[in-house]
Design an enzyme around this catalytic site. Structure first.
Site, mmCIF file in Angstrom:
data_model
loop_
_atom_site.group_PDB
_atom_site.id
_atom_site.type_symbol
_atom_site.label_atom_id
_atom_site.label_comp_id
_atom_site.label_asym_id
_atom_site.label_seq_id
_atom_site.Cartn_x
_atom_site.Cartn_y
_atom_site.Cartn_z
ATOM 1 N N ASP A 20 28.881 -63.319 1.624
ATOM 2 C CA ASP A 20 27.993 -62.620 0.708
ATOM 3 C C ASP A 20 27.772 -63.469 -0.544
ATOM 4 O OD1 ASP A 20 27.005 -60.953 -1.374
ATOM 5 O OD2 ASP A 20 27.755 -59.189 -0.334
ATOM 6 N N ASP A 43 16.313 -64.815 4.729
ATOM 7 C CA ASP A 43 15.742 -63.702 5.490
ATOM 8 C C ASP A 43 14.822 -62.924 4.562
ATOM 9 O OD1 ASP A 43 15.215 -61.326 6.902
ATOM 10 O OD2 ASP A 43 17.142 -61.461 7.927
ATOM 11 N N ASP A 79 8.696 -69.665 4.151
ATOM 12 C CA ASP A 79 7.440 -69.818 4.872
ATOM 13 C C ASP A 79 6.785 -68.456 5.106
ATOM 14 O OD1 ASP A 79 9.318 -68.940 6.658
ATOM 15 O OD2 ASP A 79 8.909 -70.441 8.189
#
Length: 88
Positions: A20, A43, A79
């Site tokens: 984390d 993510d 992206d």
């Protein structure tokens, strides 16, 4: 594989952590100790209900800022246009 490559090249000033990032930054990294933080292709958690899971959010940015030396750099690459817009 990453650690093996670092060892092969004799590079010792890199740490690779699986865990984390918020806890790492808030509990283990000393303030003003990092020259750079690199966040490449995190993510994007595209669902509105998951935005709080993104690595780039105010409380994590606060700790990144505290851990960076004066003049330190935060590099972010994605992206995903929606994530790029969010970060900007």
């Amino acid at each position: 594989r990453c650690l093996a490559e670092l060892d092969k090249k004799g590079i010792e000033n890199v740490k690779v952590v699986r865990g984390d990032a918020f806890r790492l930054l808030s509990e283990h990294v000393p303030h003003a100790s990092l020259d750079q933080i690199w966040v490449f292709f995190p993510d994007p958690w595209p669902s509105k209900s998951d935005v709080s899971r993104r690595i780039i959010r105010s409380n994590v940015l606060y700790h990144m800022h505290k851990c960076l030396k004066p003049g330190g750099l935060l590099w972010i690459a994605t992206d995903v246009k929606g994530y790029a817009d969010y970060v900007e």
